[in-house]
Design an enzyme around this catalytic site. Sequence first.
Site, PDB file in Angstrom:
ATOM      1  N   LYS A 178       0.858  -1.195   0.000  1.00 33.08           N
ATOM      2  CA  LYS A 178       0.000   0.000   0.000  1.00 33.08           C
ATOM      3  C   LYS A 178       0.893   1.243   0.000  1.00 33.08           C
ATOM      4  CE  LYS A 178      -1.756   2.672   2.980  1.00 33.08           C
ATOM      5  NZ  LYS A 178      -1.577   3.954   2.238  1.00 33.08           N
ATOM      6  N   CYS A 288      13.819  11.543   4.890  1.00 31.09           N
ATOM      7  CA  CYS A 288      14.024  11.158   6.295  1.00 31.09           C
ATOM      8  C   CYS A 288      15.438  11.417   6.763  1.00 31.09           C
ATOM      9  CB  CYS A 288      13.684   9.687   6.456  1.00 31.09           C
ATOM     10  SG  CYS A 288      14.604   8.656   5.296  1.00 31.09           S
ATOM     11  N   GLU A 381      10.459  16.302  14.821  1.00 26.82           N
ATOM     12  CA  GLU A 381      10.688  16.231  13.375  1.00 26.82           C
ATOM     13  C   GLU A 381       9.696  17.144  12.664  1.00 26.82           C
ATOM     14  OE1 GLU A 381       9.361  12.729  11.126  1.00 26.82           O
ATOM     15  OE2 GLU A 381      11.297  12.724  10.108  1.00 26.82           O
TER      16      GLU A 381
HETATM   17  P1  NAD Z   1       2.995   8.334   7.549  1.00 24.58           P
HETATM   18  O1  NAD Z   1       3.455   7.493   8.680  1.00 24.58           O
HETATM   19  O2  NAD Z   1       1.941   9.329   7.794  1.00 24.58           O
HETATM   20  O3  NAD Z   1       2.462   7.426   6.358  1.00 24.58           O
HETATM   21  C1  NAD Z   1       3.269   6.406   5.803  1.00 24.58           C
HETATM   22  C2  NAD Z   1       2.368   5.316   5.258  1.00 24.58           C
HETATM   23  O4  NAD Z   1       1.687   4.692   6.342  1.00 24.58           O
HETATM   24  C3  NAD Z   1       1.289   5.796   4.297  1.00 24.58           C
HETATM   25  O5  NAD Z   1       1.148   4.844   3.268  1.00 24.58           O
HETATM   26  C4  NAD Z   1       0.057   5.841   5.181  1.00 24.58           C
HETATM   27  O6  NAD Z   1      -1.153   5.704   4.480  1.00 24.58           O
HETATM   28  C5  NAD Z   1       0.288   4.657   6.089  1.00 24.58           C
HETATM   29  N1  NAD Z   1      -0.388   4.720   7.392  1.00 24.58           N
HETATM   30  C6  NAD Z   1      -0.682   5.825   8.114  1.00 24.58           C
HETATM   31  N2  NAD Z   1      -1.314   5.465   9.264  1.00 24.58           N
HETATM   32  C7  NAD Z   1      -1.408   4.106   9.251  1.00 24.58           C
HETATM   33  C8  NAD Z   1      -1.944   3.145  10.158  1.00 24.58           C
HETATM   34  N3  NAD Z   1      -2.499   3.510  11.322  1.00 24.58           N
HETATM   35  N4  NAD Z   1      -1.870   1.844   9.828  1.00 24.58           N
HETATM   36  C9  NAD Z   1      -1.295   1.448   8.677  1.00 24.58           C
HETATM   37  N5  NAD Z   1      -0.780   2.318   7.765  1.00 24.58           N
HETATM   38  C10 NAD Z   1      -0.820   3.631   8.067  1.00 24.58           C
HETATM   39  O7  NAD Z   1       4.315   9.025   6.966  1.00 24.58           O
HETATM   40  P2  NAD Z   1       4.421  10.042   5.752  1.00 24.58           P
HETATM   41  O8  NAD Z   1       3.873  11.358   6.177  1.00 24.58           O
HETATM   42  O9  NAD Z   1       3.880   9.407   4.516  1.00 24.58           O
HETATM   43  O10 NAD Z   1       6.011  10.124   5.600  1.00 24.58           O
HETATM   44  C11 NAD Z   1       6.802  10.975   6.342  1.00 24.58           C
HETATM   45  C12 NAD Z   1       7.428  10.253   7.510  1.00 24.58           C
HETATM   46  O11 NAD Z   1       8.139   9.112   7.041  1.00 24.58           O
HETATM   47  C13 NAD Z   1       8.464  11.080   8.240  1.00 24.58           C
HETATM   48  O12 NAD Z   1       8.360  10.852   9.612  1.00 24.58           O
HETATM   49  C14 NAD Z   1       9.786  10.536   7.710  1.00 24.58           C
HETATM   50  O13 NAD Z   1      10.896  10.750   8.554  1.00 24.58           O
HETATM   51  C15 NAD Z   1       9.464   9.101   7.563  1.00 24.58           C
HETATM   52  N6  NAD Z   1      10.362   8.455   6.611  1.00 24.58           N
HETATM   53  C16 NAD Z   1      11.307   7.598   7.083  1.00 24.58           C
HETATM   54  C17 NAD Z   1      12.190   7.006   6.199  1.00 24.58           C
HETATM   55  C18 NAD Z   1      13.278   6.068   6.670  1.00 24.58           C
HETATM   56  O14 NAD Z   1      13.862   5.386   5.843  1.00 24.58           O
HETATM   57  N7  NAD Z   1      13.557   5.995   7.955  1.00 24.58           N
HETATM   58  C19 NAD Z   1      12.094   7.277   4.828  1.00 24.58           C
HETATM   59  C20 NAD Z   1      11.101   8.156   4.400  1.00 24.58           C
HETATM   60  C21 NAD Z   1      10.234   8.727   5.301  1.00 24.58           C
END
Ligand code: NAD
Length: 477
Positions: A178, A288, A381
């Site tokens: 997803k 990230c 963050e």
């Molecule tokens: P997010 O956590 O809001 O969403 C990420 C994904 O999770 C999306 O597909 C979303 O639909 C899904 N999601 C959200 N809530 C969920 C739930 N309760 N159950 C299952 N799936 C759920 O993150 P974002 O805003 O898309 O991305 C930004 C964040 O990601 C930042 O915190 C960033 O640091 C982090 N990030 C980390 C890395 C890494 O490699 N460590 C890489 C990229 C981004």
Amino acid sequence: MKPAHYVNGVFTTTGAAFPLISPIDGSRLGVVPEAPRDVVDAAVRAARSAIAGPWGRTSVEERCVFLRRIADGIEARFDAFVDAEVADTGKPRELASTVDIPRAIGNFRAYADLAYGRPERAYPTTVPGWSGSGQALNYTVRRPLGVVAIISPWNLPLLLLTWKVAPALAAGNTIVAKPSEETPSTATLLAGVIDEAGLPAGVFNLVHGHGADAAGEHLTSHPGVDAIAFTGASATGAAIMRHAADHVTPVSFELGGKNPALVFADADLTEAVEGTVRSSFTHSGQICLCTERVYVQRPVFEEFVAALAERTRALTDYGPMISAEHRDKVLSYYRLGVEEGATVVTGGGVPVFGDERDGGFFVEPTILTGLPESARTVREEIFGPVCHVAPFDDEDEAVRLANDSRYGLAATVWTTDLSRAHRVAPRVEAGIVWVNCWNLRDLRTPFGGVKASGIGREGGEYSLDFFSEPVNVCVKI
Ligand code: NAD
């Protein structure tokens, strides 16, 4: 190709549609289907029967042929992938065409090489008296985990999705993926390429939709899922983990960060400034690995801040925040920083372009100074184009400041003193420490974070380890 689910080898748009909005000008790009629970269920069932079918008996050589075919398929439609990534994310074309799409292709090729070239261990054994007698040969084989759920974010949509899909397939799993609701397009194109590559139906499934109380949660709480690989925010990781606990489902988490850069007075300041402009402002800070805390040794503090500000003011070709909501969040931190006592060295607001971008979700690249370490702006963050710059006096203080965070994803050290580099780097609590560079990646190396920045490591053999179970076979000779 319009956003569509791909379940058991069939594209569908079942479910209520929600709008896909361009972050560049706020216009409507199209609609995305929200996968209801029964579509997620069908995807998990398709993946389950695919793992029980011929795919579950493929050799690593056969799977690597598919991986290479997928890489070739993306390459053959390179421009379509770049167009889709630019439209969904608003990122500069240059970034999508030199990083996102080439790296996605690279992920499939790298894991084809890595999986094929991976040795397995054998232990010729002379059995001691306490455990029977005679000799044996122990060897280890790797078995796929089964049905893997992959959840990815919007910032590097195809790159981060394929970073998990490639090793999961190489290890022989089946997948329900997803992507982020904000960036569904390249994932749909990928499903098209996988379809053309001839993977058996059900091996790769794609569902679209939101996270909490929606497709994401339906998937990660599904009892038919054998493992969860997630990249996203730490709070989301915590929510997913609560569900994973119900079924003792293994997780691999790549989460948020508040990454420090340490600039020592003996650094090449021109390189340190250029590197920090890159590390803080690439993709408008929405990576990230981006730096949000910069610590500079006091003798060069003023000079560094002045040079960083000058280079930052010269940035023109930058992209927007992913959504109006995210822009508002970043701007709320700009305001909070000022309330907490920050000096805004540059930026701090919304740029005016005088064209259609004024309808988009842009914010100015911003440098802050003068905040106490206790400020929320320094601790939380933000995930935007902003860094706080603060002075330090000596190595111990630099390390202490870097480590004073709940996060620990990546850090950068700028110094020309080789001994200092080797002393400081291992003391920083982060999964990845770059010295005199940033985001220089070798896909074989461990990638991930400590503390609230993640669980486990991806990259190279680390991903292949997560996506498989070692099984020891002991043959008495
Ligand atoms: P997010 O956590 O809001 O969403 C990420 C994904 O999770 C999306 O597909 C979303 O639909 C899904 N999601 C959200 N809530 C969920 C739930 N309760 N159950 C299952 N799936 C759920 O993150 P974002 O805003 O898309 O991305 C930004 C964040 O990601 C930042 O915190 C960033 O640091 C982090 N990030 C980390 C890395 C890494 O490699 N460590 C890489 C990229 C981004």
